[in-house]
Design a protein around this motif. Structure first.
Motif, PDB file in Angstrom:
ATOM      1  N   ASP A  65       0.845  -1.217  -0.017  1.00  0.00           N
ATOM      2  CA  ASP A  65      -0.126  -0.105   0.036  1.00  0.00           C
ATOM      3  C   ASP A  65       0.896   1.292   0.036  1.00  0.00           C
ATOM      4  O   ASP A  65       0.583   2.087  -0.594  1.00  0.00           O
ATOM      5  CB  ASP A  65      -0.839  -0.126   1.193  1.00  0.00           C
ATOM      6  N   ARG A  68       2.231   1.553  -3.414  1.00  0.00           N
ATOM      7  CA  ARG A  68       1.249   2.030  -4.423  1.00  0.00           C
ATOM      8  C   ARG A  68       0.847   3.583  -4.299  1.00  0.00           C
ATOM      9  O   ARG A  68       0.830   4.244  -5.244  1.00  0.00           O
ATOM     10  CB  ARG A  68       0.010   1.116  -4.321  1.00  0.00           C
ATOM     11  N   ASP A  72       1.332   6.521  -7.151  1.00  0.00           N
ATOM     12  CA  ASP A  72       0.449   7.637  -7.265  1.00  0.00           C
ATOM     13  C   ASP A  72       0.952   8.968  -7.105  1.00  0.00           C
ATOM     14  O   ASP A  72       0.657   9.956  -7.882  1.00  0.00           O
ATOM     15  CB  ASP A  72      -0.660   7.372  -6.311  1.00  0.00           C
ATOM     16  N   ARG A  78       1.291   3.348 -15.651  1.00  0.00           N
ATOM     17  CA  ARG A  78       0.817   2.020 -15.664  1.00  0.00           C
ATOM     18  C   ARG A  78       0.798   1.542 -16.750  1.00  0.00           C
ATOM     19  O   ARG A  78      -0.125   1.942 -17.685  1.00  0.00           O
ATOM     20  CB  ARG A  78      -0.344   2.074 -14.629  1.00  0.00           C
ATOM     21  N   TRP A  87      -3.625   2.665  -9.181  1.00  0.00           N
ATOM     22  CA  TRP A  87      -3.195   3.306  -7.934  1.00  0.00           C
ATOM     23  C   TRP A  87      -3.624   4.784  -7.917  1.00  0.00           C
ATOM     24  O   TRP A  87      -3.233   5.567  -6.868  1.00  0.00           O
ATOM     25  CB  TRP A  87      -1.516   3.312  -7.774  1.00  0.00           C
ATOM     26  N   GLU A  90      -4.514   6.689  -4.306  1.00  0.00           N
ATOM     27  CA  GLU A  90      -3.803   5.816  -3.204  1.00  0.00           C
ATOM     28  C   GLU A  90      -2.932   6.691  -2.086  1.00  0.00           C
ATOM     29  O   GLU A  90      -2.949   6.555  -0.813  1.00  0.00           O
ATOM     30  CB  GLU A  90      -2.761   4.590  -3.911  1.00  0.00           C
ATOM     31  N   ARG A 418     -10.717   0.239  -5.024  1.00  0.00           N
ATOM     32  CA  ARG A 418      -9.439   0.956  -6.027  1.00  0.00           C
ATOM     33  C   ARG A 418      -9.851   1.501  -7.108  1.00  0.00           C
ATOM     34  O   ARG A 418      -9.164   2.621  -7.512  1.00  0.00           O
ATOM     35  CB  ARG A 418      -8.336  -0.168  -5.923  1.00  0.00           C
TER      36      ARG A 418
END
Length: 445
Positions: A65, A68, A72, A78, A87, A90, A418
């Motif tokens: 987390d 990620r 962000d 990505r 993400w 995030e 998400r």
């Protein structure tokens, strides 16, 4: 047995408390890569309940987390074929969780060092309701250079060691070296510290030196001292440092990268090739040699180290450790680069790598459903989880707890939330869900 179980030790008073007005203290561990960061992160996540008992909260559910959220914040691209969840949003979710910590929160991702000034400014501003501290771990140049090249190779680079090193040296005087070179993006220490300290006092910036050739326990003691916790109450048995590749293993992996078809996506490389070859196999092999800086670049490495030491001494940051530890280490007179490794060592690495890949293929075929896209081997049970079997005392409570976890943070809920985290309302909802799931009674042990 952890060190706090041993007699004759005076425990620390606990983590630095929240401010008088109830605001938490948030520590942002921003890197640098290859400075013991993986060891520190394993120490943190492997002791989440022990840290919570000392007043330290880890926002999120795992280090993924934090990674990620870092992607962000840094606006990392990505790939469209990447099976993992997007993400976007995030960083706001993670910082929202950190700001709900009752006392102290820690965010740790070493690639935060690669942020540009606007991204670093956004990161600090998003946490300014709290008392923000920056932590940076640093290492001597002569050690971090080969470690960083090996990491680049583990991330699919095909550039030979000496050629890569020349590019780092050539970029050093450039004003835009952080843009021109990944090495300088994450190891331009003084520029990084200046960028992240624009909105916070200098004594809130903690620079931890990596002790050379000593136990990683020393690094943990220094890190814990910044957090204000008792280092002895943390179990370090499962937290090992990332061993570096030997010259032969690194050269073999670089050759694999050269031969790898271009249509193999980077997410697949990271998930499977890097994990199986670089981590599971090549790191476990006994190394015949350690990669060092060539004699022709030794003077340059010493000069860079002296500049860094002088800059840190004058900057008035909180130095945890000894600046003398940043003097070059491991500058040997004899030198053999990766390209000079004997053919039999490269062949030996190739044979073992082939065997490891075939074994992984066998596991994937014989254990269907055990792994999903973007995942490694099955991990431990979720907090509050109940494994199949007979009932035991508290089984109903455990079952309800597991049901709660599945509904609020199971694969389906996680994927949906998400995917919608570009919406502020969804981000706030995720923070509230985290508060419910990670209340003290649910802290994993």
């Amino acid at each position: 047995m952890t060190a706090c179980d041993r007699p004759g030790r005076d425990p620390a008073a606990g983590a630095s408390p929240a401010l008088d007005d109830g605001r938490p203290r948030v520590y942002l561990h921003i890197g640098e890569p290859k400075t013991g960061t993986s060891f520190l992160q394993r120490s943190l996540w492997g002791n989440r309940a022990r840290l919570a008992a000392q007043g330290v909260t880890l926002p999120g559910y795992s280090h993924r987390d934090h990674n990620r959220a870092s992607r962000d914040l840094r606006e990392a691209p990505r790939e469209t074929s990447d099976p993992t969840d997007p993400w976007a949003g995030e960083w706001d979710v993670l910082t929202g969780q950190a700001l709900r910590a009752p006392s102290v929160a820690v965010i740790s991702d070493e690639i935060l060092a690669a942020c540009n000034p606007p991204q670093a400014d956004r990161a600090v501003r998003s946490l300014l309701p709290a008392d923000v501290h920056i932590i940076l771990t640093v290492r001597d140049f002569a050690s971090v250079l080969p470690a960083e090249w090996q990491e680049r190779v583990k991330c699919r680079s095909t550039v030979p060691w000496e050629e890569w090193l020349d590019s780092v040296v050539d970029a050093a005087p450039a004003a835009d070296r952080r843009r021109r070179s990944w090495f300088w993006a994450v190891h331009d220490t003084l520029a990084t510290l200046d960028m992240w300290s624009q909105r916070i006092p200098r004594d809130h910036v903690h620079v931890i030196t990596l002790p050379p050739r000593t136990s990683t326990d020393v690094l943990w003691v220094r890190f814990a001292s910044v957090l204000g916790i008792d280092p002895g109450c943390i179990d370090l048995a499962g937290a090992r440092a990332n061993p570096s590749l030997g010259p032969a293993e690194a050269e073999f992996l670089r050759s694999v990268n050269q031969a790898l078809p271009a249509d193999v996506p980077d997410w697949f490389y990271t998930r499977d090739i890097k994990r199986i070859l670089a981590h599971d196999l090549l790191n476990s092999r006994p190394r015949q040699a350690v990669l060092t800086v060539p004699p022709g670049q030794a003077a340059w490495a010493r000069e860079q180290s002296e500049m860094l030491i002088a800059g840190l001494r004058d900057a008035k940051y909180d130095i945890v450790g000894e600046l003398a530890e940043l003097a070059p280490q491991g500058l040997a007179e004899s030198y053999a680069g990766p390209a000079d490794q004997p053919a039999e060592q490269l062949l030996d690495a190739a044979v073992h790598a082939t065997a490891a890949l075939l074994h992984e293929l066998y596991l994937a075929k014989s254990l269907p459903g055990e792994r999903g896209p973007g995942e490694g081997r099955p991990g431990p049970a979720r907090p509050g989880g109940l494994r199949p079997g007979g009932l035991r005392p508290g089984a109903l409570r455990q079952t309800l707890s597991r049901w709660e976890w599945t509904v609020l943070n199971g694969p389906t809920a996680k994927r949906v939330l998400r995917g919608a985290s570009h919406r502020s309302g969804v981000r706030r909802l995720r923070v509230l869900i985290w508060q419910v799931l990670m209340r003290p009674a649910r802290q994993p042990r």
